[in-house]
Design a protein around this motif. Structure first.
Motif, mmCIF file in Angstrom:
data_model
loop_
_atom_site.group_PDB
_atom_site.id
_atom_site.type_symbol
_atom_site.label_atom_id
_atom_site.label_comp_id
_atom_site.label_asym_id
_atom_site.label_seq_id
_atom_site.Cartn_x
_atom_site.Cartn_y
_atom_site.Cartn_z
ATOM 1 N N ALA A 193 1.958 7.024 0.517
ATOM 2 C CA ALA A 193 1.329 6.131 1.499
ATOM 3 C C ALA A 193 -0.134 6.187 1.578
ATOM 4 O O ALA A 193 -0.762 7.160 1.255
ATOM 5 N N HIS B 145 10.955 10.702 3.275
ATOM 6 C CA HIS B 145 11.736 9.652 4.138
ATOM 7 C C HIS B 145 13.134 9.649 3.879
ATOM 8 O O HIS B 145 13.517 9.654 2.663
ATOM 9 N N MET C 263 7.494 8.855 -0.229
ATOM 10 C CA MET C 263 6.699 7.856 -0.015
ATOM 11 C C MET C 263 5.194 7.910 -0.226
ATOM 12 O O MET C 263 4.895 8.857 0.450
ATOM 13 N N GLN D 48 5.105 11.239 1.831
ATOM 14 C CA GLN D 48 6.056 11.700 3.014
ATOM 15 C C GLN D 48 7.465 11.774 2.477
ATOM 16 O O GLN D 48 7.933 10.963 1.566
ATOM 17 N N SER E 12 -1.171 10.310 1.704
ATOM 18 C CA SER E 12 -0.321 11.199 2.038
ATOM 19 C C SER E 12 1.012 10.803 1.283
ATOM 20 O O SER E 12 1.148 9.806 0.872
ATOM 21 N N TYR F 35 11.566 8.417 -6.678
ATOM 22 C CA TYR F 35 12.822 8.814 -6.884
ATOM 23 C C TYR F 35 12.950 9.794 -7.999
ATOM 24 O O TYR F 35 12.138 9.790 -8.810
ATOM 25 N N PRO G 227 17.048 4.685 -4.406
ATOM 26 C CA PRO G 227 17.082 3.579 -3.426
ATOM 27 C C PRO G 227 18.214 3.565 -2.408
ATOM 28 O O PRO G 227 19.374 3.899 -2.686
ATOM 29 N N ALA H 158 7.286 4.049 -3.415
ATOM 30 C CA ALA H 158 8.779 5.017 -3.389
ATOM 31 C C ALA H 158 8.538 5.695 -4.680
ATOM 32 O O ALA H 158 8.360 5.192 -5.870
ATOM 33 N N SER I 45 0.847 -1.139 -0.048
ATOM 34 C CA SER I 45 0.115 -0.083 -0.072
ATOM 35 C C SER I 45 0.893 1.336 0.003
ATOM 36 O O SER I 45 0.401 2.252 0.296
ATOM 37 N N VAL I 46 2.260 1.041 -0.117
ATOM 38 C CA VAL I 46 2.977 2.273 -0.094
ATOM 39 C C VAL I 46 3.905 2.132 -1.698
ATOM 40 O O VAL I 46 3.989 0.817 -2.247
ATOM 41 N N MET J 155 16.182 6.798 4.577
ATOM 42 C CA MET J 155 16.480 5.722 4.937
ATOM 43 C C MET J 155 18.073 5.425 5.103
ATOM 44 O O MET J 155 18.787 6.038 4.301
ATOM 45 N N HIS K 254 13.667 9.270 0.045
ATOM 46 C CA HIS K 254 12.764 9.163 -1.136
ATOM 47 C C HIS K 254 11.615 9.889 -0.671
ATOM 48 O O HIS K 254 11.222 10.230 0.510
ATOM 49 N N MET L 178 14.077 3.839 8.780
ATOM 50 C CA MET L 178 13.356 4.921 8.116
ATOM 51 C C MET L 178 12.779 6.121 8.947
ATOM 52 O O MET L 178 12.006 5.544 9.795
ATOM 53 N N ARG L 179 13.023 7.230 8.361
ATOM 54 C CA ARG L 179 12.640 8.325 9.243
ATOM 55 C C ARG L 179 11.891 9.466 8.421
ATOM 56 O O ARG L 179 12.450 9.739 7.427
ATOM 57 N N ARG L 180 11.027 9.759 8.946
ATOM 58 C CA ARG L 180 10.189 11.187 8.303
ATOM 59 C C ARG L 180 10.864 12.285 8.298
ATOM 60 O O ARG L 180 11.262 12.656 9.510
#
Lengths: 155, 198
Positions: free
Chosen positions: A109, A72, A107, A70, A68, A47, A101, A45, A42-43, A74, A105, A83-85
């Motif tokens: 969501a 991110h 994302m 986001q 949404s 780039y 990659p 990436a 359901s997500v 990685m 990136h 992985m942080r927002r």
């Protein structure tokens, strides 16, 4: 000289045609792509390589295809994937920022539908320049198979 | 012994020694390209449920080499890449690939339902199996395999990420944990080591 400059700017327009006129031609985006989803995923990436001639930051992103979008980042350390927002993505003047990659990136969501290779997905980036002005850059991203999007992974 | 004979004898002995060195090299077992962890006393078993709802333990896969990977489907980047590499390795093994089982254990059983896993995991390879359990069953399995994972705080929309060890464990056909493959191992290395193990 003048002719060379003209040719160069024409090339620039062709190469960065994905960035909309709303950005005033300021934001340069290339190789923008969304990765096709796997069933059940359901997500997705996104780039791209992005550069702004003057300092700017991406403050938000959205897409009709997802609940949404986001930013991110990685990282891999001692084998642990984290992985942080990020709240914003800084674009220092004239520097190419690679969303790729294994690193930063965007994302998508909560996808409203699966992304199939060969399709396209719309993405809007809200960008604030050093002048404080907010612009919206609209992109139409091709959806590609992950293998095509990653060099060195062809079998 | 003449000087010439002595020289020949010495040369002959040298050649014999060289031949011995070469033959001992040839006999030496080929080395794994990923990390050999043969003999560790952890990671012996798991008790989970597969994406069809069937209870599974490691013993179910005896006779096959098992590639075991922990991840979650909301991971957009690393997890699909690793699963795709596992699938390509199995394909590259051809007939031998039938004796390799790919397993994906979700570290996010809350969002990764049986139905989601049933769609997701076989999409990489039709033979691959998704495994899940209760939060405590998953935590127990991760602990048994020394797999770190930590769910992060949800954001305003309720979305969260899960930090996790992104490595592949390989168990041999006798059920012994043998190899630790880092997430960035390439397909060539994976294929090489699986061949050696089979």
């Amino acid at each position: 000289m003048q002719k060379a400059g003209f040719t160069r700017s024409l090339f620039g327009i062709a190469a960065f045609a994905a960035a909309s006129a709303l950005a005033g031609g300021a934001l340069q985006v290339r190789d923008a792509r969304a990765i096709a989803t796997v069933p059940g995923q359901s997500v997705a990436a996104v780039y791209m390589t992005i550069a702004s001639p003057s300092a700017a930051r991406i403050v938000s992103a959205k897409s009709d295809a997802a609940e949404s979008v986001q930013i991110h980042v990685m990282s891999m350390q001692d084998g642990i994937m984290r992985m942080r927002r990020l709240d914003v993505l800084d674009l220092p003047a004239g520097r190419e920022i690679r969303l790729a990659p294994g690193g930063t990136h965007l994302m998508l969501a909560g996808l409203k539908h699966p992304l199939r290779a060969g399709g396209a997905v719309e993405l809007s980036l809200a960008v604030v320049g050093a002048d404080g002005e907010r612009r919206v850059v609209r992109l139409n991203l091709p959806v590609v198979d992950a293998r095509l999007g990653q060099a060195g992974h062809h079998d | 012994m003449t000087d010439r004979r002595r020289r020949l004898a010495i040369r002959g002995a040298g050649l014999t020694a060289l031949a011995l060195v070469l033959s001992s090299c040839a006999r030496k077992p080929e080395r794994f390209l990923t990390t050999d962890i043969t003999g560790v006393d952890w990671g012996r078993d798991f008790r989970l449920t597969d994406h069809t709802g069937m209870p599974r333990t490691l013993a179910d896969f005896r006779g096959k080499a098992v590639m075991l990977f922990f991840g979650y489907t909301h991971c957009p980047d690393q997890c699909p890449t690793t699963l795709a590499k596992m699938a390509r390795a199995v394909d590259r093994l051809g007939e031998d690939g039938k004796r390799v089982q790919g397993l994906f254990v979700t570290v996010d059983p809350k969002r990764d339902t049986q139905d989601i896993l049933a769609q997701y995991v076989p999409a990489f390879h039709p033979g691959f199996i998704g495994l899940r359990g209760s939060e405590s069953e998953v935590a127990q399995t991760a602990q048994d395999f020394k797999v770190f994972f930590a769910r992060q705080r949800p954001d305003a929309s309720g979305f969260y990420t899960v930090d996790h060890l992104a490595a592949i464990f390989v168990i041999d056909p006798q059920g012994r944990l043998r190899l630790y493959m880092k997430g960035d191992s390439d397909v060539d290395a994976i294929v090489h080591d699986l061949k050696l193990l089979l």
